[in-house]
Design an enzyme around this catalytic site. Structure first.
Site, short mmCIF file in Angstrom:
data_model
loop_
_atom_site.label_atom_id
_atom_site.label_comp_id
_atom_site.label_asym_id
_atom_site.label_seq_id
_atom_site.Cartn_x
_atom_site.Cartn_y
_atom_site.Cartn_z
N ASP A 109 46.58 40.25 36.51
CA ASP A 109 45.23 39.83 36.86
C ASP A 109 44.30 40.65 37.00
OD1 ASP A 109 46.46 37.35 36.65
OD2 ASP A 109 46.82 37.33 39.24
N ASP A 165 53.25 40.41 39.74
CA ASP A 165 52.07 41.04 38.69
C ASP A 165 51.54 42.08 39.23
OD1 ASP A 165 50.65 40.18 40.77
OD2 ASP A 165 49.55 38.60 39.82
N ASP A 199 47.42 43.23 40.15
CA ASP A 199 46.15 42.65 40.41
C ASP A 199 44.92 43.92 40.51
OD1 ASP A 199 46.99 39.80 40.94
OD2 ASP A 199 48.36 41.05 42.36
P1 8DG Z 1 52.92 39.56 44.25
O1 8DG Z 1 52.10 39.54 43.15
O2 8DG Z 1 53.49 40.92 44.54
O3 8DG Z 1 54.06 38.58 44.30
O4 8DG Z 1 52.20 39.14 45.59
P2 8DG Z 1 50.39 39.12 45.89
O5 8DG Z 1 49.85 40.01 45.08
O6 8DG Z 1 50.21 38.79 46.96
O7 8DG Z 1 50.14 37.76 45.21
P3 8DG Z 1 49.17 37.33 43.89
O8 8DG Z 1 49.62 35.89 43.68
O9 8DG Z 1 49.07 38.30 42.78
O10 8DG Z 1 47.87 36.88 44.66
C1 8DG Z 1 47.05 37.94 45.08
C2 8DG Z 1 45.93 37.51 46.00
O11 8DG Z 1 44.94 36.88 45.02
C3 8DG Z 1 46.30 36.81 46.93
O12 8DG Z 1 45.83 37.02 48.30
C4 8DG Z 1 45.91 35.26 46.57
C5 8DG Z 1 44.78 35.77 45.56
N1 8DG Z 1 44.55 34.79 44.64
C6 8DG Z 1 45.06 34.30 43.90
N2 8DG Z 1 44.27 33.30 43.06
C7 8DG Z 1 43.13 33.53 43.68
C8 8DG Z 1 42.08 32.76 43.48
O13 8DG Z 1 41.87 31.81 42.26
N3 8DG Z 1 40.81 32.65 44.12
C9 8DG Z 1 41.01 33.79 45.22
N4 8DG Z 1 39.79 33.87 45.85
N5 8DG Z 1 42.24 34.41 45.44
C10 8DG Z 1 43.13 34.21 44.74
O14 8DG Z 1 46.10 34.76 43.41
MN MN Z 2 50.04 40.22 42.91
MN MN Z 3 47.95 37.93 40.69
#
Ligand code: 8DG
Ligand code: MN
Ligand code: MN
Length: 396
Positions: free
Chosen positions: A320, A204, A206
């Protein structure tokens, strides 16, 4: 005579937040195997085992060289008997029987397919599997009631399976920037998550949104979402309101990683590159990539319907969005940059070694009985008594 390098043991600190972990992994075969077991444990509601495998994998990711013999692992932290058995199996036999067995198991395959649908967690997948549902096709035939997120997830399954590239992340960034600045001039957006750590692809994209004047960010998310919706950029969105009150639930639920910012889980409709590139050509090149991708698609996925006008010129991308007040920005930035294990280890370090509670909102010092302010990630590391680790070295 024994080669010295062969008996040399590596030395690695046990907390991932004390280590520098780049994307240059010298042991991908071992870490993939351990990550698969971690994933299987997490999907089976065995979080403790999941974390143990994640920690073991992370230690191997931090090694400067490829491991060729188990003797090199002597003295390394976080490698329990189970992980060591898996590693030995691979080093000595070329594969781990447990990993191979798991990969082939109907249960694991079904859990992967079903939780691969946006909006479907392990619990739901488990329930469906008990009802005999193992594939997308079976799910569609089953008449199971799906919520809005799951319907969108199923509809865009093939697109969301495709990794998001950095170029696509940047294109989405431009759209989000335009939206944010249109509804609140002066607001700022920052790329977070894996792309901030330097990853070239992600599942995704972010973003963290803030405004330099405290309070101006309140209510921003619904406005951004409306703008995006009016421009036709959103295929799905679910916004959750900010529910964080420092005085009320600050130190009460300190180490919780479920944070309470205004957030939006969305699926963007991103125009294909030649379309985004706009005016440069009147006759965009044939849609090769998309056709190639479709020819590989499995027969179980829902085929994206193509309008009579020909192949579609867009793809669905998970995005996100998080809004933070400027006073919490550094904590939000640190908390949302990841990796997930790095975050977990930071909070464990804070709690166990420093008697502090770290969240994506604040840092609370339990001994002093007060919050520690910070306006940068560097300051937070300093509060925690840690050497600063830049995002590109947080890939634990
Ligand atoms: P990807 O998308 O490339 O697979 O990897 P990523 O970017 O590291 O993973 P992600 O699932 O998009 O998560 C990004 C960061 O956000 C990771 O450090 C975890 C954090 N995160 C969530 N949900 C929540 C939440 O509800 N609260 C907090 N504080 N952090 C969160 O994914
Ligand atoms: Mn991500
Ligand atoms: Mn995410």
């Amino acid at each position: 005579q024994i080669d010295e390098a062969e008996v040399m043991a590596f030395s690695v600190p046990s907390y991932a937040c004390l280590r520098r972990t780049t994307l240059d992994n010298h042991n991908p075969i071992l870490t993939d195997a351990l990550s698969l077991l971690a994933e299987n444990a997490e999907l089976s509601d065995e979080d403790g085992r999941g974390v143990a495998f994640r920690r073991a994998a992370a230690v191997l990711k931090a090694l400067p060289e490829t491991v060729t013999a188990v003797t090199q692992l002597r003295g390394l932290p976080c490698l329990g008997g189970h992980s060591l058995r898996v590693i030995r199996d691979i080093l000595e036999n070329g594969a781990s029987s447990e990993v191979e067995f798991t990969k082939q198991s109907e249960r694991f395959k079904a859990l992967k397919v079903l939780t691969g649908i946006f909006g479907v967690g392990a619990k739901t997948a488990e329930r469906w599997i008990r009802d005999g549902i193992h594939s997308l096709h079976q799910l569609q035939e089953s008449g199971q009631t799906l919520n809005r997120a799951q319907r969108a997830g199923l509809e865009h399954y093939d697109d969301l399976k495709q990794p998001v590239t950095k170029a696509e992340a940047d294109a989405i960034g431009e759209i989000v920037e335009k939206a944010v600045v249109s509804v609140l001039p002066g607001a700022q957006i920052t790329l977070i998550g894996g792309f901030r750590r330097g990853k070239l692809t992600g599942h995704d994209v972010d973003f963290l949104i803030t405004h330099p004047e405290e309070g101006r960010e309140v209510g921003l998310m619904p406005k951004v979402v409306s703008w995006l919706e009016s421009q036709g950029f959103l295929l799905y969105q679910k916004t959750t309101r900010n529910s964080y009150l420092e005085a009320k639930d600050g130190p009460a639920r300190p180490a919780s990683n479920i944070d309470r910012f205004e957030r939006c889980f969305s699926i963007f409709k991103l125009a294909d590159e030649e379309k985004r590139g706009a005016e440069e050509t009147e006759n965009p090149p044939e849609d090769r990539c998309r056709l190639a991708a479709h020819s590989q698609a499995t027969d179980e996925g829902p085929q994206p319907t193509e309008a009579a006008g020909g192949p579609r010129r867009w793809r669905a991308v998970r995005v996100d969005l998080v809004v933070s007040p400027i006073s919490q920005f550094a904590f939000a930035l640190l908390g949302w940059t990841g990796s997930k294990l790095f975050e977990r280890e930071l909070r464990r370090w804070a709690g166990h070694e420093k008697a502090m509670s770290l969240s994506s909102h604040a840092l609370y010092d339990n001994k002093q009985g007060r919050y520690l302010r910070a306006t940068s990630e560097e300051e937070i590391f300093t509060h925690l008594g840690l050497e600063y680790i830049p995002p590109s070295e947080r890939n634990a």
